[in-house]
Enzyme design. Structure first.
Site, mmCIF file in Angstrom:
data_model
loop_
_atom_site.group_PDB
_atom_site.id
_atom_site.type_symbol
_atom_site.label_atom_id
_atom_site.label_comp_id
_atom_site.label_asym_id
_atom_site.label_seq_id
_atom_site.Cartn_x
_atom_site.Cartn_y
_atom_site.Cartn_z
ATOM 1 C CB ALA A 69 -0.872 -0.006 1.245
ATOM 2 N N GLY A 114 0.519 -4.931 0.770
ATOM 3 C CA GLY A 114 -0.642 -5.001 -0.121
ATOM 4 C C GLY A 114 -0.349 -5.748 -1.416
ATOM 5 C CD GLU A 117 -2.588 -7.311 2.846
ATOM 6 O OE1 GLU A 117 -2.184 -6.177 2.523
ATOM 7 O OE2 GLU A 117 -3.309 -7.509 3.852
ATOM 8 C CD GLU A 137 1.418 -5.271 5.795
ATOM 9 O OE1 GLU A 137 2.180 -6.224 6.075
ATOM 10 O OE2 GLU A 137 0.805 -5.192 4.720
HETATM 11 N N1 COA Z 1 4.595 3.192 -0.608
HETATM 12 C C1 COA Z 1 5.001 4.351 -1.121
HETATM 13 N N2 COA Z 1 6.127 4.495 -1.808
HETATM 14 C C2 COA Z 1 6.892 3.392 -1.972
HETATM 15 C C3 COA Z 1 6.541 2.148 -1.456
HETATM 16 C C4 COA Z 1 5.331 2.066 -0.750
HETATM 17 N N3 COA Z 1 4.883 0.923 -0.235
HETATM 18 N N4 COA Z 1 7.502 1.250 -1.763
HETATM 19 C C5 COA Z 1 8.431 1.935 -2.468
HETATM 20 N N5 COA Z 1 8.061 3.225 -2.596
HETATM 21 C C6 COA Z 1 8.768 4.292 -3.279
HETATM 22 C C7 COA Z 1 9.964 4.785 -2.466
HETATM 23 O O1 COA Z 1 9.543 5.738 -1.483
HETATM 24 C C8 COA Z 1 10.813 5.389 -3.556
HETATM 25 O O2 COA Z 1 10.261 6.624 -3.904
HETATM 26 P P1 COA Z 1 11.245 7.902 -4.134
HETATM 27 O O3 COA Z 1 12.080 7.496 -5.335
HETATM 28 O O4 COA Z 1 10.305 9.022 -4.427
HETATM 29 O O5 COA Z 1 12.055 8.055 -2.875
HETATM 30 C C9 COA Z 1 10.554 4.467 -4.755
HETATM 31 O O6 COA Z 1 9.319 3.802 -4.493
HETATM 32 C C10 COA Z 1 11.624 3.400 -4.926
HETATM 33 O O7 COA Z 1 11.750 2.691 -3.709
HETATM 34 P P2 COA Z 1 13.133 2.556 -2.894
HETATM 35 O O8 COA Z 1 12.792 2.312 -1.461
HETATM 36 O O9 COA Z 1 14.024 3.697 -3.215
HETATM 37 O O10 COA Z 1 13.716 1.215 -3.587
HETATM 38 P P3 COA Z 1 14.740 0.186 -2.952
HETATM 39 O O11 COA Z 1 15.150 -0.707 -4.065
HETATM 40 O O12 COA Z 1 15.792 0.901 -2.162
HETATM 41 O O13 COA Z 1 13.862 -0.655 -1.903
HETATM 42 C C11 COA Z 1 11.920 -1.873 -1.128
HETATM 43 C C12 COA Z 1 12.816 -1.468 -2.335
HETATM 44 C C13 COA Z 1 10.720 -2.604 -1.687
HETATM 45 C C14 COA Z 1 12.734 -2.765 -0.182
HETATM 46 C C15 COA Z 1 11.485 -0.591 -0.384
HETATM 47 O O14 COA Z 1 10.941 0.309 -1.308
HETATM 48 C C16 COA Z 1 10.450 -0.829 0.675
HETATM 49 O O15 COA Z 1 10.772 -1.311 1.756
HETATM 50 N N6 COA Z 1 9.181 -0.438 0.391
HETATM 51 C C17 COA Z 1 8.105 -0.503 1.351
HETATM 52 C C18 COA Z 1 7.628 -1.889 1.541
HETATM 53 C C19 COA Z 1 6.529 -1.936 2.586
HETATM 54 O O16 COA Z 1 6.748 -1.731 3.759
HETATM 55 N N7 COA Z 1 5.317 -2.206 2.109
HETATM 56 C C20 COA Z 1 4.195 -2.416 2.962
HETATM 57 C C21 COA Z 1 3.361 -1.219 3.058
HETATM 58 S S1 COA Z 1 1.975 -1.557 4.105
#
Ligand code: COA
Length: 259
Positions: A69, A114, A117, A137
């Site tokens: 999400a 999400g 999910e 989460e």
């Molecule tokens: N919501 C909003 N933005 C997200 C996102 C999310 N769930 N997951 C990634 N993004 C965005 C990042 O903020 C970043 O945006 P920016 O370029 O404007 O800073 C962009 O997508 C790229 O992600 P980034 O984190 O830079 O890539 P990465 O390769 O370093 O890491 C992940 C990849 C997937 C490990 C990391 O993005 C992450 O942990 N995301 C969240 C996962 C999460 O907790 N999801 C559950 C939500 S309930």
């Protein structure tokens, strides 16, 4: 049919197979409100489209299926709006699960929160070798809110689901396969494998296929979803949730206080 989607790509081939691609690659296809609304719209359209027999759900680019999400939007939620957001996500994913067509997730890269999910709301899951599944989460001070607490237990069993949810660990293709979370892991494009599987399945009786899916899901009960949405909402009012989501957006580690 409205085909002017902004955050998804909808395609339909001549063999009755539709493909729905979540298309926000710069945000790793994170599910913001617009994506959820468009997913609801496209699945309502698919439901009544007699030319469509099966659907593939996938993500744009090779890095992510869906990274969860949208945390920026989550950050704004409180108890009431959090419960409503959870219920909205649950309803849309239920719509996908209840589609009277075969729905297969073709999963590449991150399928987190999400995203996991969404994949679990599909009837079958084909993964690329680079897949990473997880429900992160609790690391944000939250719980899975789009049906994950219910569907993960149903798919891999309660003990393993609880371990995945409580540790927020991320698992790779082999482990996802061993747990039964995915049906297959493939070297090539999982969309191609999903297409082959659909061809094989659709050689069987179409009404039988619809009813087999219906019968297999029939034993699932829905009360757990209400509990999930209530708790998701309550957590949106905690300091830990503010800290967890702020830490992600500020790119630092959270310091939880248990409040
Ligand atoms: N919501 C909003 N933005 C997200 C996102 C999310 N769930 N997951 C990634 N993004 C965005 C990042 O903020 C970043 O945006 P920016 O370029 O404007 O800073 C962009 O997508 C790229 O992600 P980034 O984190 O830079 O890539 P990465 O390769 O370093 O890491 C992940 C990849 C997937 C490990 C990391 O993005 C992450 O942990 N995301 C969240 C996962 C999460 O907790 N999801 C559950 C939500 S309930």
């Amino acid at each position: 049919m409205n085909q002017s989607y902004k955050t998804i790509i909808f395609e339909k081939d001549d063999h009755g197979v539709a493909t729905v691609t979540i298309n926000r690659p710069d945000k790793l296809n994170a599910l913001n409100d617009e994506v959820l609304n468009e997913l609801a719209d496209v699945f309502k359209a698919i439901q009544i489209d007699e030319d469509i027999a099966a659907v593939i759900v996938t993500g744009s680019g090779k890095k992510a299926f869906v990274a969860g999400a949208d945390i920026k939007e989550l950050r704004e939620l409180d108890d009431r709006s959090g419960r409503m957001a959870s219920q909205k996500g649950q309803q849309i994913f239920q719509l996908i699960e209840d589609t009277r067509k075969l729905v297969i997730a073709a999963v590449n890269g991150y399928a987190l929160g999400g995203g996991a999910e969404l994949a679990m709301a599909c009837h079958l899951r084909i993964a690329g070798t680079n897949v990473v599944f997880g429900l992160p989460e609790v690391g944000l001070g939250l719980i899975p809110g789009y049906g994950g607490t219910q569907r993960l237990s149903r798919i891999i069993g309660r003990a393993r689901a609880l371990e995945m949810i409580l540790t927020a660990k991320q698992i790779k293709a082999n482990e996802a396969m061993e747990l039964g979370l995915v049906n297959d892991v493939v070297d090539g494009d999982p969309v191609d494998t999903a297409r082959d599987l659909i061809t094989k399945i659709l050689k069987n009786g179409p009404i039988a296929i619809q009813n087999a899916i219906k019968a297999v899901y029939h034993s699932d009960h829905h009360s757990g979803f209400q509990v999930e949405a209530d708790l998701f909402g309550q957590l949106c009012d905690t300091e830990d949730f503010i800290e967890g989501t702020s830490a992600f957006l500020e790119k630092r580690k959270p310091e939880f206080k248990g409040k």
